[in-house]
Scaffold this active site. Structure first.
Site, PDB file in Angstrom:
ATOM      1  N   SER A 297      36.629  41.705  30.224  1.00  0.00           N
ATOM      2  CA  SER A 297      36.068  41.255  31.772  1.00  0.00           C
ATOM      3  C   SER A 297      34.504  40.884  31.014  1.00  0.00           C
ATOM      4  CB  SER A 297      36.137  41.828  33.756  1.00  0.00           C
ATOM      5  OG  SER A 297      35.778  42.828  32.667  1.00  0.00           O
TER       6      SER A 297
ATOM      7  N   ASP B 138      29.358  47.706  41.578  1.00  0.00           N
ATOM      8  CA  ASP B 138      30.640  48.776  40.860  1.00  0.00           C
ATOM      9  C   ASP B 138      30.451  49.152  39.228  1.00  0.00           C
ATOM     10  OD1 ASP B 138      30.786  46.950  38.644  1.00  0.00           O
ATOM     11  OD2 ASP B 138      32.005  45.869  39.179  1.00  0.00           O
TER      12      ASP B 138
ATOM     13  N   HIS C  18      30.795  46.067  35.630  1.00  0.00           N
ATOM     14  CA  HIS C  18      30.095  45.101  35.245  1.00  0.00           C
ATOM     15  C   HIS C  18      28.812  44.774  35.376  1.00  0.00           C
ATOM     16  CE1 HIS C  18      34.321  44.184  36.379  1.00  0.00           C
ATOM     17  NE2 HIS C  18      34.333  43.445  35.424  1.00  0.00           N
TER      18      HIS C  18
END
Length: 281
Positions: A34, A249, A252
């Site tokens: 990601s 989070d 990221h």
């Protein structure tokens, strides 16, 4: 008849010349999960791009007016149709800023959020995806079910136009504490080199750390393993993520974090190309 044959031969040579490799078009392959896709939304400042920076679209994106296998000015998103800003954005911009104007940069980004490095291993990806969540399977399906094969397919298209100069990796969160990770990356890298007819000494692998411990990174322990990569792949280099801002989070990066990390990738590549760039962040 001879004149006709000679004329046909001349036209063929001219056509071949028109599609020959441009040694001043530097291509870079990007893969990962990601954070290489780009998790943060890009901002207005990220949408102004020098036309010397190009992206080869790896999937069809009707919403962007892009077709798989074609080159476009590299305005984000650079991965798939709805992804965000990625380290590849400011990697490419950093190269364009500091390299001679005659040199163009091409980006190919094939990444799968949440996926282990196994998704790129040809001997493991089918088994791995068979038990993956549907959203990950759907991402792989966008790449024809085999992300590695799509990366190679796009790379071969790119080789008609330019020269592959490096491979960028940002992956590891899903392999946290996997002591075999460096070997698995080596397998993927070695196969790419072989399948694309490259020379490892001329095509470095540049890997970025996951969100750093100084930012409260929940996978920061993986950086110890990532930093061992040069011991397994001689022509590989690790980019520090220290100080790169993270989202809430702690997994990221923020848009600013991606810009900072991407610049660091770019500065390292410029160094490997023989250019010295002042480090400013």
């Amino acid at each position: 008849m001879k004149i006709k044959i000679l004329g046909t031969a001349l036209l063929t040579l001219l056509a071949l010349k028109g599609v020959s490799q441009d040694p001043k078009f530097y291509i870079f392959l990007c893969l990962g999960q990601s954070n290489m896709e780009g998790n943060a939304r890009f901002e207005p400042q990220d949408t102004v791009v020098n036309k010397r920076l190009q992206v080869l679209e790896a999937v069809d994106c009707p919403n962007l007016g892009r077709v798989k296998g074609n080159w476009y000015t590299a305005a984000p998103p650079l991965c798939r149709c709805y992804t965000g800003i990625t380290p590849a954005d400011y990697f490419g911009r950093t190269l364009v800023e500091h390299l001679p104007e005659k040199i163009r940069i091409g980006i190919i980004n094939v990444s799968v959020a949440g996926a282990k490095i196994e998704v790129f291993q040809q001997g493991a990806y089918q088994t791995y995806l068979s038990t993956a969540p549907d959203w990950m399977k759907n991402t792989a399906t966008e790449y024809g079910g085999n992300p590695y094969a799509r990366l190679v397919e796009m790379a071969k298209i790119a080789q008609r136009s330019g020269v592959i100069k490096g491979i960028l990796l940002h992956q590891g969160e899903s392999n946290t504490n996997d002591t075999l990770w460096t070997k698995k990356v080596q397998e993927v890298y070695t196969k790419l080199i072989k399948d694309l007819g490259l020379k490892a000494k001329k095509v470095p692998l540049i890997a970025g750390e996951v969100v750093n411990a100084d930012q409260g990174g929940i996978c920061a322990s993986m950086n110890r393993i990532i930093n061992q990569l040069p011991q397994t792949i001689p022509n590989s280099y690790v980019i520090s993520s220290a100080g790169c801002p993270t989202g809430t989070d702690h997994l990221h990066f923020t848009a600013g974090g991606y810009r900072m990390l991407g610049k660091r990738y770019g500065i390292k590549m410029l160094e490997l190309l023989g250019y010295k760039v002042p480090v400013t962040e």
